[in-house]
Design an enzyme around this catalytic site. Structure first.
Site, PDB file in Angstrom:
ATOM      1  N   TYR A  11       9.300  -9.376  12.104  1.00  0.00           N
ATOM      2  CA  TYR A  11       8.011  -8.870  11.607  1.00  0.00           C
ATOM      3  C   TYR A  11       7.144  -9.977  10.982  1.00  0.00           C
ATOM      4  O   TYR A  11       6.029 -10.257  11.443  1.00  0.00           O
ATOM      5  CB  TYR A  11       8.297  -7.750  10.614  1.00  0.00           C
ATOM      6  CG  TYR A  11       7.112  -7.278   9.818  1.00  0.00           C
ATOM      7  CD1 TYR A  11       5.866  -7.087  10.419  1.00  0.00           C
ATOM      8  CD2 TYR A  11       7.237  -7.022   8.453  1.00  0.00           C
ATOM      9  CE1 TYR A  11       4.781  -6.647   9.677  1.00  0.00           C
ATOM     10  CE2 TYR A  11       6.166  -6.571   7.710  1.00  0.00           C
ATOM     11  CZ  TYR A  11       4.937  -6.397   8.319  1.00  0.00           C
ATOM     12  OH  TYR A  11       3.874  -5.975   7.586  1.00  0.00           O
ATOM     13  N   ASN A  32      17.886 -14.501  17.517  1.00  0.00           N
ATOM     14  CA  ASN A  32      18.942 -13.861  18.320  1.00  0.00           C
ATOM     15  C   ASN A  32      18.554 -12.449  18.764  1.00  0.00           C
ATOM     16  O   ASN A  32      19.347 -11.747  19.377  1.00  0.00           O
ATOM     17  CB  ASN A  32      20.282 -13.843  17.560  1.00  0.00           C
ATOM     18  CG  ASN A  32      20.237 -12.973  16.318  1.00  0.00           C
ATOM     19  OD1 ASN A  32      19.222 -12.328  16.022  1.00  0.00           O
ATOM     20  ND2 ASN A  32      21.333 -12.935  15.576  1.00  0.00           N
ATOM     21  N   LEU A  33      17.346 -12.029  18.432  1.00  0.00           N
ATOM     22  CA  LEU A  33      16.801 -10.730  18.833  1.00  0.00           C
ATOM     23  C   LEU A  33      17.642  -9.555  18.319  1.00  0.00           C
ATOM     24  O   LEU A  33      17.593  -8.464  18.889  1.00  0.00           O
ATOM     25  CB  LEU A  33      16.628 -10.646  20.360  1.00  0.00           C
ATOM     26  CG  LEU A  33      15.672 -11.688  20.967  1.00  0.00           C
ATOM     27  CD1 LEU A  33      15.560 -11.488  22.478  1.00  0.00           C
ATOM     28  CD2 LEU A  33      14.285 -11.609  20.341  1.00  0.00           C
ATOM     29  N   TYR A 141      21.805  -8.353  -1.126  1.00  0.00           N
ATOM     30  CA  TYR A 141      20.671  -8.970  -0.431  1.00  0.00           C
ATOM     31  C   TYR A 141      20.013 -10.026  -1.328  1.00  0.00           C
ATOM     32  O   TYR A 141      19.866 -11.190  -0.944  1.00  0.00           O
ATOM     33  CB  TYR A 141      19.657  -7.891  -0.022  1.00  0.00           C
ATOM     34  CG  TYR A 141      18.336  -8.466   0.410  1.00  0.00           C
ATOM     35  CD1 TYR A 141      18.263  -9.358   1.477  1.00  0.00           C
ATOM     36  CD2 TYR A 141      17.156  -8.143  -0.257  1.00  0.00           C
ATOM     37  CE1 TYR A 141      17.049  -9.905   1.861  1.00  0.00           C
ATOM     38  CE2 TYR A 141      15.945  -8.683   0.126  1.00  0.00           C
ATOM     39  CZ  TYR A 141      15.893  -9.572   1.185  1.00  0.00           C
ATOM     40  OH  TYR A 141      14.695 -10.122   1.560  1.00  0.00           O
ATOM     41  N   ASN A 170       6.244  -7.068  -1.494  1.00  0.00           N
ATOM     42  CA  ASN A 170       6.443  -6.155  -0.363  1.00  0.00           C
ATOM     43  C   ASN A 170       5.502  -6.453   0.812  1.00  0.00           C
ATOM     44  O   ASN A 170       4.325  -6.082   0.776  1.00  0.00           O
ATOM     45  CB  ASN A 170       6.299  -4.705  -0.816  1.00  0.00           C
ATOM     46  CG  ASN A 170       7.515  -4.256  -1.598  1.00  0.00           C
ATOM     47  OD1 ASN A 170       7.882  -4.880  -2.592  1.00  0.00           O
ATOM     48  ND2 ASN A 170       8.151  -3.202  -1.151  1.00  0.00           N
TER      49      ASN A 170
HETATM   50  N1  UFG Z   1      10.427   4.507  -0.380  1.00  0.00           N
HETATM   51  C1  UFG Z   1      10.248   5.877  -0.326  1.00  0.00           C
HETATM   52  N2  UFG Z   1      10.381   6.472   0.891  1.00  0.00           N
HETATM   53  C2  UFG Z   1      10.671   5.797   2.037  1.00  0.00           C
HETATM   54  C3  UFG Z   1      10.862   4.398   1.963  1.00  0.00           C
HETATM   55  C4  UFG Z   1      10.734   3.784   0.733  1.00  0.00           C
HETATM   56  O1  UFG Z   1       9.982   6.513  -1.322  1.00  0.00           O
HETATM   57  O2  UFG Z   1      10.789   6.405   3.117  1.00  0.00           O
HETATM   58  C5  UFG Z   1      10.227   3.822  -1.671  1.00  0.00           C
HETATM   59  C6  UFG Z   1      11.405   2.983  -2.073  1.00  0.00           C
HETATM   60  O3  UFG Z   1      12.333   3.763  -2.762  1.00  0.00           O
HETATM   61  C7  UFG Z   1      10.723   1.915  -2.900  1.00  0.00           C
HETATM   62  C8  UFG Z   1       9.344   1.755  -2.257  1.00  0.00           C
HETATM   63  O4  UFG Z   1       9.140   2.942  -1.516  1.00  0.00           O
HETATM   64  O5  UFG Z   1      10.545   2.374  -4.198  1.00  0.00           O
HETATM   65  C9  UFG Z   1       9.256   0.566  -1.326  1.00  0.00           C
HETATM   66  O6  UFG Z   1      10.368   0.620  -0.456  1.00  0.00           O
HETATM   67  P1  UFG Z   1      10.523  -0.301   0.836  1.00  0.00           P
HETATM   68  O7  UFG Z   1      11.799   0.096   1.498  1.00  0.00           O
HETATM   69  O8  UFG Z   1       9.282  -0.247   1.649  1.00  0.00           O
HETATM   70  O9  UFG Z   1      10.603  -1.765   0.241  1.00  0.00           O
HETATM   71  P2  UFG Z   1      11.608  -2.343  -0.867  1.00  0.00           P
HETATM   72  O10 UFG Z   1      10.791  -2.526  -2.108  1.00  0.00           O
HETATM   73  O11 UFG Z   1      12.861  -1.597  -1.001  1.00  0.00           O
HETATM   74  O12 UFG Z   1      12.062  -3.692  -0.197  1.00  0.00           O
HETATM   75  C10 UFG Z   1      11.155  -4.626   0.316  1.00  0.00           C
HETATM   76  C11 UFG Z   1      11.844  -5.502   1.341  1.00  0.00           C
HETATM   77  C12 UFG Z   1      12.897  -6.346   0.711  1.00  0.00           C
HETATM   78  C13 UFG Z   1      12.346  -7.054  -0.483  1.00  0.00           C
HETATM   79  C14 UFG Z   1      11.726  -6.074  -1.417  1.00  0.00           C
HETATM   80  C15 UFG Z   1      11.122  -6.715  -2.610  1.00  0.00           C
HETATM   81  O13 UFG Z   1      12.451  -4.716   2.340  1.00  0.00           O
HETATM   82  O14 UFG Z   1      13.316  -7.287   1.656  1.00  0.00           O
HETATM   83  O15 UFG Z   1      10.685  -5.384  -0.725  1.00  0.00           O
HETATM   84  O16 UFG Z   1      10.521  -5.701  -3.382  1.00  0.00           O
HETATM   85  F1  UFG Z   1      13.323  -7.687  -1.137  1.00  0.00           F
END
Ligand code: UFG
Length: 323
Positions: A11, A32-33, A141, A170
């Site tokens: 991405y 590595n896809l 992670y 994010n």
């Molecule tokens: N969330 C929901 N519903 C969903 C998906 C996510 O409520 O369907 C919430 C999560 O609980 C979180 C927020 O939305 O509170 C953001 O979640 P994401 O999964 O979009 O992103 P994250 O913050 O968990 O993680 C991302 C990257 C990581 C990085 C991190 C740093 O995936 O690699 O941001 O904040 F480390």
């Protein structure tokens, strides 16, 4: 410059490769896809399908690329998955990453740009987050990325490797050509937009009892093109160090869903669910250092613009890279 880009089919990597080629760099993508997509590699780049676990393949690809700098995106990057399969994170992000580091120094390459994460900080006590906060990851992670940062420090000290580490907040949004298409999507914005596209009935809100204004988690969303621009600035001679990359604005999960409703003009049903393990309540960047030292200026700091770009990409690519 001749760039060797690992994870260039992923991405953030695909968006960077596009911008790097536009800026006149010569790019070899090594991927590595496993998560990335061949169709996400800009056709102007050279593509090598390979895995960082195979040191001879990495050596050969670096040589063939004549690389002057390595930009390392390839990684496993899901907090939740790391809590159930830590070995995958230490294997890919640390052990395979070490292969790349050794191959880089053996090839005499002096410049390295690394995709790290705000997850290396764990649950911070101070907000917004500067680079010098204590790093106490709360999931494998974040720990794996911190371990790679540590290896870089030693490679600088011992081998003179010059590096820039970016700790992303994010990543979100899309360029006109490249967007977010994970095989199993866990990220908030693409999952919410799937509902707007009619590909899912509802989205989920993980946790409504956090100590935040509306009870849902707050994140700092940063446009993938702005991340890519920061990497280009990092390639300039003499640039080195650790930088947080975010816009300094926090948006709650509910605010993100509302923005997706406004941008798409569609109804989006959201279900309230329990908390997801490993989620810190608030993560907001202080990116002053990147602004001052690298001259970084995000072009798309508004959440609405970020979501808009993601929406346009998903409407144009309803099957991601599969259709
Ligand atoms: N969330 C929901 N519903 C969903 C998906 C996510 O409520 O369907 C919430 C999560 O609980 C979180 C927020 O939305 O509170 C953001 O979640 P994401 O999964 O979009 O992103 P994250 O913050 O968990 O993680 C991302 C990257 C990581 C990085 C991190 C740093 O995936 O690699 O941001 O904040 F480390």
């Amino acid at each position: 410059m001749k760039l060797f880009v690992t994870g260039g089919a992923g991405y953030i990597g695909s968006a960077f490769v596009e911008e790097a080629l536009n800026a006149g760099h010569e790019v070899t993508v090594f991927d590595n896809l496993s998560e990335g997509h061949r169709a996400a590699v800009d056709p102007r780049a050279r593509f090598v399908e390979g895995c960082l676990s195979q040191r001879p393949a990495v050596d050969a690809a670096l040589r063939a690329a004549g690389a002057e700098a390595v930009v390392h995106f390839a990684a496993r990057a899901l907090v939740g998955e790391s809590m159930t399969d830590p070995g995958k994170y230490f294997g890919n992000n640390v052990a395979n990453g070490l292969n790349l580091l050794e191959a880089t120094t053996t090839a005499g390459i002096r410049k390295f740009v690394f995709s790290s994460t705000c997850a290396t900080f764990g649950i911070p006590e101070v907000m917004p987050m500067t680079e010098d906060l204590p790093q106490r990851p709360v999931n494998p992670y974040g720990e794996s990325k911190l371990m790679f940062e540590t290896m870089l420090r030693w490679f600088r000290e011992i081998h003179g490797l010059e590096f820039v580490v970016f700790r992303y907040f994010n990543a979100a949004g899309a360029t006109k050509r490249f967007g977010e298409a994970h095989r199993i999507e866990t990220h908030l914005i693409p999952n919410v937009l799937k509902v707007a596209l009619g590909q899912a009935e509802s989205c989920k809100i993980f946790g409504t009892d956090y100590p935040t204004p509306d009870g849902t988690c707050v994140r700092d969303y940063i446009h993938v093109s702005d991340l890519a621009q920061a990497h280009l600035l990092a390639l300039a001679p003499g640039k080195a160090g650790f930088y947080n990359l975010g816009n300094g604005d926090g948006y709650s999960v509910r605010e993100v869903i509302d923005t997706c409703r406004a941008v798409s003009g569609r109804e989006i049903k959201a279900l309230e669910e329990p908390r997801r393990p490993g989620d810190p309540p608030r993560l907001i960047a202080d990116a002053t250092k990147a602004v001052n030292e690298l001259g970084w200026q995000p072009k798309f700091p508004k959440l609405e613009d970020i979501v808009c770009s993601a929406w346009e990409w998903h409407v144009g690519h309803p099957k991601g890279y599969g259709g």
